[in-house]
Design an enzyme around this catalytic site. Structure first.
Site, PDB file in Angstrom:
ATOM      1  N   ALA B  12      61.247  49.342  24.070  1.00 49.68           N
ATOM      2  CA  ALA B  12      62.532  49.880  24.488  1.00 49.68           C
ATOM      3  C   ALA B  12      62.390  50.617  25.811  1.00 49.68           C
ATOM      4  O   ALA B  12      61.278  50.936  26.237  1.00 49.68           O
ATOM      5  CB  ALA B  12      63.074  50.827  23.422  1.00 49.68           C
ATOM      6  N   CYS B  13      63.502  50.873  26.455  1.00 44.72           N
ATOM      7  CA  CYS B  13      63.511  51.628  27.705  1.00 44.72           C
ATOM      8  C   CYS B  13      62.911  53.005  27.470  1.00 44.72           C
ATOM      9  O   CYS B  13      63.135  53.588  26.412  1.00 44.72           O
ATOM     10  CB  CYS B  13      64.931  51.791  28.223  1.00 44.72           C
ATOM     11  SG  CYS B  13      65.555  50.266  28.929  1.00 44.72           S
ATOM     12  N   PRO B  14      62.209  53.539  28.442  1.00 49.20           N
ATOM     13  CA  PRO B  14      61.956  52.998  29.785  1.00 49.20           C
ATOM     14  C   PRO B  14      60.625  52.260  29.902  1.00 49.20           C
ATOM     15  O   PRO B  14      60.153  52.046  31.002  1.00 49.20           O
ATOM     16  CB  PRO B  14      61.918  54.267  30.626  1.00 49.20           C
ATOM     17  CG  PRO B  14      61.260  55.273  29.726  1.00 49.20           C
ATOM     18  CD  PRO B  14      61.626  54.887  28.304  1.00 49.20           C
ATOM     19  N   HIS B  39      65.093  43.760  25.251  1.00 53.96           N
ATOM     20  CA  HIS B  39      65.873  44.998  25.198  1.00 53.96           C
ATOM     21  C   HIS B  39      66.910  44.899  26.307  1.00 53.96           C
ATOM     22  O   HIS B  39      66.547  44.838  27.485  1.00 53.96           O
ATOM     23  CB  HIS B  39      64.916  46.175  25.441  1.00 53.96           C
ATOM     24  CG  HIS B  39      65.556  47.514  25.279  1.00 53.96           C
ATOM     25  ND1 HIS B  39      65.963  47.986  24.059  1.00 53.96           N
ATOM     26  CD2 HIS B  39      65.873  48.474  26.182  1.00 53.96           C
ATOM     27  CE1 HIS B  39      66.496  49.186  24.216  1.00 53.96           C
ATOM     28  NE2 HIS B  39      66.455  49.493  25.499  1.00 53.96           N
TER      29      HIS B  39
END
Lengths: 177, 75
Positions: B12-14, B39
């Site tokens: 997932a981010c970042p 994502h």
């Protein structure tokens, strides 16, 4: 005609909307929420009720909990999920997000990569949930609705949210990458 | 000129962005970095960052909810 090649399907359903469109829509809907319900938009406080209902379903009792001791909180819990506007709104957010993902063919069950990921997600979730309750709101109830209501507390929240995000990012890069 | 794949599926981010930033530093001009992601936020911030850096960027949809961001390092 193949819907995947349709210009408007691509523009409205497939591709992500610009941030500015999202910002304007969120602002509009939070104004409507405040005007029609008399309460600012919030998300995480409702999840505390969901937790209480789950706990009661499992046989527990929150009668003695200070958090749920006010008259209003008691009444909300007694009336149940289907009579709680905020719960239905949260449910709507989940269904809406799922629908948007499905309509753009973007749905996928993601693999869990490592134990580290599970630990990071669990720790992050606990800290966010705890912080949101102890701070009387999350980035929606305290930050977004706070600033929209011209409340100083929203700006104070924003400042420390940034500080927290910086520290969190450093920790993430150091320990979880 | 080489092609390097970066597996960011399930991240997932970042994280995809940070991994891509680190990886592209190791590459030579003209090399291509292919970042695999699932994502959707990364589909926005990865190309945005790469274009701002002046690289050539292409997005390819591999499967439902799965994309490849193809970045050619130009400077």
């Amino acid at each position: 005609m193949d819907i995947k090649k349709n210009k408007y399907y691509k523009l409205w359903i497939k591709d992500a909307w610009p941030y500015i469109t999202g910002a304007v829509l969120l602002s509009l809907f939070q104004i409507i929420t405040l005007a029609t319900t008399g309460n600012p938009w919030g998300v995480s406080g409702i999840l505390a009720n969901w937790g209480a209902w789950l706990y009661e379903t499992a046989g527990g009792s929150v009668d003695k909990w200070y958090y749920f001791s006010s008259e209003g909180a008691r009444r909300t819990l007694e009336n149940g999920f289907m009579n709680h506007g905020g719960s239905l709104r949260n449910l709507g957010i989940i269904i809406g997000a799922l629908a948007a993902t499905l309509l753009s063919s973007g749905f996928k069950f993601k693999k869990i990569k490592s134990w580290k990921q599970i630990i990071a997600a669990t720790l992050g979730g606990l800290l966010m949930g705890y912080g949101a309750r102890i701070g009387f709101g999350c980035n929606i109830g305290a930050l977004f609705s706070g600033i929209a209501s011209l409340s100083l507390s929203g700006w104070v929240y924003a400042l420390f949210l940034f500080l927290g995000a910086i520290i969190g990012s450093k920790l993430l890069v150091k320990y979880f990458m | 000129m080489k092609e390097v794949e970066l597996d960011c599926l399930g991240e997932a981010c970042p994280i995809p962005l940070v991994k891509a930033e680190n990886k592209i530093k190791e590459l030579e001009i003209g090399d291509v970095l292919i970042v695999q992601i699932d994502h959707s936020c990364a589909m926005k911030n990865l190309p945005e960052w790469a274009r701002k850096e002046g690289h050539n960027v292409e997005i390819e949809e591999i499967d439902d909810g799965e994309w490849e961001i193809i970045i050619e390092k130009v400077k």
